[in-house]
Design a protein around this motif. Structure first.
Motif, PDB file in Angstrom:
ATOM      1  N   GLY A   1      -2.647  -3.233   8.102  1.00 40.55           N
ATOM      2  CA  GLY A   1      -2.153  -2.022   8.752  1.00 40.55           C
ATOM      3  C   GLY A   1      -2.684  -0.771   8.096  1.00 40.55           C
ATOM      4  O   GLY A   1      -3.107   0.184   8.779  1.00 40.55           O
ATOM      5  N   ILE A   2      -2.700  -0.769   6.767  1.00 42.72           N
ATOM      6  CA  ILE A   2      -3.224   0.395   6.046  1.00 42.72           C
ATOM      7  C   ILE A   2      -4.707   0.572   6.341  1.00 42.72           C
ATOM      8  O   ILE A   2      -5.176   1.681   6.631  1.00 42.72           O
ATOM      9  N   THR A   3      -5.458  -0.533   6.308  1.00 38.09           N
ATOM     10  CA  THR A   3      -6.901  -0.464   6.577  1.00 38.09           C
ATOM     11  C   THR A   3      -7.171   0.035   7.999  1.00 38.09           C
ATOM     12  O   THR A   3      -8.076   0.846   8.221  1.00 38.09           O
ATOM     13  N   ALA A   4      -6.388  -0.463   8.962  1.00 41.36           N
ATOM     14  CA  ALA A   4      -6.587  -0.048  10.359  1.00 41.36           C
ATOM     15  C   ALA A   4      -6.317   1.439  10.527  1.00 41.36           C
ATOM     16  O   ALA A   4      -7.018   2.135  11.273  1.00 41.36           O
ATOM     17  N   ALA A   5      -5.295   1.967   9.835  1.00 40.92           N
ATOM     18  CA  ALA A   5      -4.962   3.394   9.943  1.00 40.92           C
ATOM     19  C   ALA A   5      -6.007   4.274   9.278  1.00 40.92           C
ATOM     20  O   ALA A   5      -6.182   5.442   9.651  1.00 40.92           O
ATOM     21  N   LEU A   6      -6.722   3.726   8.284  1.00 41.62           N
ATOM     22  CA  LEU A   6      -7.770   4.480   7.600  1.00 41.62           C
ATOM     23  C   LEU A   6      -9.110   4.382   8.315  1.00 41.62           C
ATOM     24  O   LEU A   6     -10.007   5.210   8.074  1.00 41.62           O
ATOM     25  N   HIS A   7      -9.274   3.403   9.177  1.00 34.78           N
ATOM     26  CA  HIS A   7     -10.568   3.080   9.783  1.00 34.78           C
ATOM     27  C   HIS A   7     -11.131   4.274  10.564  1.00 34.78           C
ATOM     28  O   HIS A   7     -10.523   4.768  11.526  1.00 34.78           O
TER      29      HIS A   7
ATOM     30  N   THR B   1     -13.260  -3.927   6.626  1.00 35.76           N
ATOM     31  CA  THR B   1     -13.227  -4.997   7.638  1.00 35.76           C
ATOM     32  C   THR B   1     -11.943  -5.798   7.617  1.00 35.76           C
ATOM     33  O   THR B   1     -11.807  -6.735   8.398  1.00 35.76           O
ATOM     34  N   LEU B   2     -11.019  -5.452   6.738  1.00 35.57           N
ATOM     35  CA  LEU B   2      -9.817  -6.279   6.609  1.00 35.57           C
ATOM     36  C   LEU B   2      -9.025  -6.347   7.913  1.00 35.57           C
ATOM     37  O   LEU B   2      -8.475  -7.390   8.269  1.00 35.57           O
ATOM     38  N   HIS B   3      -8.964  -5.238   8.651  1.00 40.38           N
ATOM     39  CA  HIS B   3      -8.168  -5.219   9.887  1.00 40.38           C
ATOM     40  C   HIS B   3      -8.802  -6.071  10.992  1.00 40.38           C
ATOM     41  O   HIS B   3      -8.185  -6.298  12.041  1.00 40.38           O
ATOM     42  N   LEU B   4     -10.028  -6.554  10.752  1.00 39.61           N
ATOM     43  CA  LEU B   4     -10.696  -7.410  11.746  1.00 39.61           C
ATOM     44  C   LEU B   4     -10.547  -8.892  11.420  1.00 39.61           C
ATOM     45  O   LEU B   4     -10.920  -9.745  12.222  1.00 39.61           O
ATOM     46  N   GLU B   5     -10.019  -9.199  10.237  1.00 42.13           N
ATOM     47  CA  GLU B   5      -9.890 -10.586   9.809  1.00 42.13           C
ATOM     48  C   GLU B   5      -8.657 -11.240  10.437  1.00 42.13           C
ATOM     49  O   GLU B   5      -7.704 -10.557  10.812  1.00 42.13           O
TER      50      GLU B   5
END
Length: 897
Positions: free
Chosen positions: A651-657, A738-742
């Motif tokens: 969630g954090i990674t997606a919000a930063l993307h 890429t974490l939010h894509l895993e």
């Protein structure tokens, strides 16, 4: 072969002398020949090599016919029946009658020309006389219950001959010279309760065979003697006295002649209709209510099948002009609906089916009627419109469906559903009645089934979102859900069996699914929901797992018109959830990830304290990955905790993307440092950083090799290290953005009947892969938990660009905590592997530029100062190289100080 040649010569001799012999001598010689013929047959496995077989069949059949007539001539019925029985019975050595019967039985199974010779002998009429006597004149009660083995064989041969003979039209035509066919049909309709029990089934088989071979002459014959009329009159009398299953059996025989004759002539159907045949069938079938399972079922089903066929029997096509109510599905065009010819032309026959459903609550009968309607629709699409615009069966059934057994309700609404799914037609009038049924909620199970039907339709096309909004269904559901939500809020923390279990709970779940389906892709419906003030009430359903999926779907639609409101609800629910509500947190996080796919939602996430909210989840898990676990975490599988860590970081990674504003906010407010602190307190990392000096390491492995060894090999690894490696792997993907894509974890599917999920796997589970929670009895194969494709695809570093440099700082801050007492060698090895990995990340000039201003240099000095200052420490050299690479790009002021 020699035996057959000998027989052929003997029969030729018989042919030559027969014209000159008296009849008695002819018979004697023929009877003397037959045993030899039967013996040859048996010894040659039934293969006949006999050129004169047609003549033999004719001679034997004529003689059998003569013997039958001789035994019947001038005798009363009972005496004639006994005489027949004696004639055909086997008494020790084969007697003449049994010998003739067996010979004809074998000859009737050869070829068509031989069969024609048997038919031309006059035998068909004689056999009908035999069957009439055997059926209508029962033996004494004791002997009419069970046959001896020899008698059974005799019966089987006699019936088989009749079936073979009457299968041919010529065989039926031969019956018309006598009056026994119509007599036998009428006897089945009038003497069923008095006839021979042992001959009921054989008589039925024979008459059904005759029915299928009817000719124009046979139909004229039956009509001339009022056969169907008399049979119906007699059946009306039996219908009041006989058991329902017996009446069905008798009536099915008569109805066969009506149905099978129609392709040739409508005469018998007309006679049937003019003598209240349909009323008779209705009366008989309604008497079949409550029959025990399988009792009379074959004949009930046969009558219903024939009735269904009769709906297409009529001289003229039905001409109806219905008013198509709009809107309709885009691909529906009634003008292009073509008839296949199997259209309904006989409304009288269908009315019997309709009346049975309306007047009966018997599960079998009602189920067969609905199946018949489905069959009629399948014959021709036009049939739905022909029936619904005339007799309106489905429209009328909707009014009474709640009185029917539950399986019938399910079957009925599947039929309604098929109107939309298979015929692509929107039946507005029927849908209005279904909606009224839902509003009244007289029988909750029926309401539930009706709503599931409408839900299936709604998923087919967005048109139904408008239809069910304009019809008031959306408003009705919202009002019901508001009422339900108030009850749930008032009873928070208490157990209400009537509310939380069974049909009522499932009904609430389906109502939420329906509202979710109506709002998907429909901004207008979402606005209606918001204008109804439903958002605060919808939130209440989040707490129950069986409601949660649909509730989240509704809230996700709300985000389309108001991201801030959605984020406020989800972040608020995450922060207010308790430590033990892991599944709630996971479901909320997955929903959040779906919304964060849109960059427009990122600002709302930040302003609603989304980052702080997600980091608070990590704080709440302090000590969760200790080995062994303690406190609350003893009842929770560590895989579930890792799953929660993963989705939180996702969630954090997606919000930063690709969002500079959010990235700057996260960096500026020291949230990477907060993340490192929270991850370090999970329990798998050491509580204090320790740097032990080792003379040399026995083995050195890369981080990728550690991943492979920990999860794809049989090498034993302590649980704490596996958990650490997983978290470092998550951070590695976060560094690259890429974490939010895993996707490492198998999706869970909440079920109403299995809503409680207290049966998580324990902390010492043997399966160390992060997977979704497993339930007892639902263990999945190891292949279902395969996390990686080709390991090289996942672990190859290459010259990856660093997207989130702050995540590198988190990895550095965790370096000193990768140490556990008792595992010094392994601890130092993983520490070295991580430093080498970090060094590879800052290998390129581009990556070093990205790292400038990230605070990595300061982090290295403050977090790893013991190793950084001690020249003899194994990590001194690699840390110095990382420092030098970054320092060559730019020196940060705090580092200089």
């Amino acid at each position: 072969t020699i035996q057959w040649e000998t027989l052929c010569r003997q029969f030729v001799e018989y042919e030559q002398v027969a014209p000159f012999l008296i009849p008695e001598e002819q018979e004697r010689r023929l009877l003397g020949f037959l045993p030899l013929f039967l013996k040859a047959w048996e010894q040659s496995a039934g293969v006949i090599v006999f050129p004169n077989i047609q003549l033999l069949a004719s001679e034997v059949s004529k003689l059998l016919t003569k013997e039958i007539k001789r035994n019947l001539n001038g005798k009363p019925a009972e005496e004639a029946r006994l005489a027949l029985e004696q004639l055909l019975k086997q008494k020790g050595e084969a007697e003449d009658g049994h010998l003739l019967l067996k010979s004809v039985y074998l000859l009737s199974q050869t070829d068509l020309r031989t069969m024609w010779n048997i038919i031309g002998s006059g035998l068909p009429a004689a056999l009908m006389q035999c069957l009439y006597l055997f059926f209508t004149v029962p033996l004494k009660k004791t002997s009419d219950v069970q046959m001896s083995k020899d008698d059974t064989q005799t019966q089987e041969m006699l019936v088989k001959i009749m079936l073979n003979v009457y299968r041919e039209e010529q065989g039926v035509e031969e019956l018309l010279a006598a009056d026994k066919l119509q007599s036998l049909i009428i006897a089945t309709a009038s003497l069923w309760d008095q006839c021979s029990h042992l001959w009921k089934v054989p008589t039925g088989h024979v008459l059904r065979t005759i029915s299928k071979a009817q000719t124009k002459n046979s139909i004229v014959y039956l009509q001339a003697v009022d056969c169907i009329k008399i049979a119906i009159q007699n059946l009306f009398k039996l219908a009041d006295t006989l058991p329902a299953c017996d009446v069905c059996e008798a009536a099915s025989i008569v109805l066969c002649f009506v149905k099978d004759s129609y392709p040739i002539s409508s005469a018998l159907l007309t006679e049937f209709e003019n003598n209240d045949g349909y009323q008779l069938l209705l009366k008989i079938l309604l008497r079949c209510e409550g029959l025990r399972q399988n009792e009379g079922d074959p004949y009930v089903d046969e009558i219903l099948d024939m009735l269904t066929c009769l709906t297409t029997c009529g001289k003229t096509e039905l001409k109806v002009s219905g008013n198509i109510v709009h809107p309709q599905l885009p691909h529906f065009d009634f003008e292009r609906t073509r008839s296949s010819g199997m259209t309904v032309k006989n409304l009288q026959a269908f009315q019997v089916l309709q009346s049975i459903f309306q007047r009966s609550n018997d599960e079998h009968l009602c189920g067969r009627i609905l199946a018949a309607i489905g069959t009629i629709w399948a014959w021709d699409t036009v049939n739905f419109f022909l029936l619904e615009w005339t007799l309106q069966p489905i429209n009328q059934f909707t009014d009474i469906i709640h009185f029917k057994p539950h399986p019938i309700q399910v079957q009925f609404f599947r039929l309604v559903e098929s109107i939309v799914l298979d015929l692509s037609y929107v039946p507005h009038e029927i849908l209005k009645k279904v909606q009224y049924l839902i509003k009244e909620n007289t029988v909750p199970f029926c309401t539930l089934t009706a709503l599931q039907c409408l839900l299936s339709m709604t998923k087919k096309d967005l048109l139904f979102s408008d239809i069910f909004r304009d019809s008031g269904l959306l408003g009705l559901l919202l009002a019901l859900l508001r009422k339900q939500a108030k009850v749930l809020r008032k009873s928070a923390g208490t157990h209400l069996p009537d509310l939380e279990e069974g049909t009522e709970k499932e009904l609430s779940a389906v109502m939420l699914k329906m509202v979710a389906a109506l709002t998907v892709g429909s901004v207008r419906n979402t606005v209606v929901l918001k204008d109804y003030g439903m958002v605060p009430y919808i939130k209440i359903f989040l707490d129950d797992e069986c409601y949660r999926s649909a509730t989240l779907s509704i809230l996700e639609q709300l985000s389309v018109i108001n991201y801030e409101e959605y984020m406020s609800i989800i972040i608020g629910a995450l922060c207010s959830s308790t430590q033990g509500e892991l599944h709630l947190k996971l479901d909320l996080l997955k929903s959040l990830l779906r919304i964060l796919e849109s960059s427009k939602s990122h600002s709302a996430f930040r302003t609603c304290s989304g980052f702080n909210g997600l980091l608070s989840l990590l704080s709440d898990m302090e000590g969760a990955l200790q080995d062994p676990p303690s406190g609350l975490w003893t009842t929770v599988g560590q895989n579930c905790i890792l799953e929660l860590v993963f989705y939180t970081l996702q969630g954090i990674t997606a919000a930063l993307h690709l969002d500079p504003v959010n990235s700057n906010f996260f960096q500026r407010n020291g949230l990477f440092e907060k993340m490192a602190e929270d991850l370090g307190s999970l329990g798998c990392f050491g509580t204090q950083g320790e740097w032990q000096i080792s003379q040399s390491l026995e083995k050195t492995r890369t981080f990728a090799e550690f991943l492979d060894a920990a999860f794809c090999s049989s090498e034993p690894f302590p649980m704490w290290l596996k958990n650490c490696i997983w978290i470092l792997n998550f951070l590695d993907h976060m560094v690259k953005g890429t974490l939010h894509l895993e996707s490492y974890f198998k999706e869970r599917k909440p079920e109403i009947e299995d809503a409680s999920r207290d049966d998580q796997e324990g902390p010492h589970a043997e399966d160390n892969h992060p997977v979704a929670f497993k339930r007892p009895g639902k263990e999945l194969p190891a292949s279902a938990y395969r996390l990686w494709g080709n390991p090289e695809d996942k672990w190859e570093m290459g010259d990856c660009a660093i997207v989130h440099p702050g995540a590198v700082c988190v990895m550095v801050r965790l370096l000193p905590k990768l140490y556990k007492e008792g595992h010094s060698q392994l601890s130092q090895e993983i520490q070295c592997a991580m430093v080498d990995h970090i060094q590879s990340l800052v290998k390129s000039e581009k990556s070093r530029q990205v790292m400038c201003g990230s605070g990595l240099l300061s982090t290295i000095i403050t977090s790893c100062q013991d190793a950084f200052r001690n020249g003899s420490h194994p990590l001194h050299l690699p840390l110095t190289r990382v420092f030098e690479k970054l320092a060559s790009q730019a020196i940060e002021p705090d580092v200089l100080r």
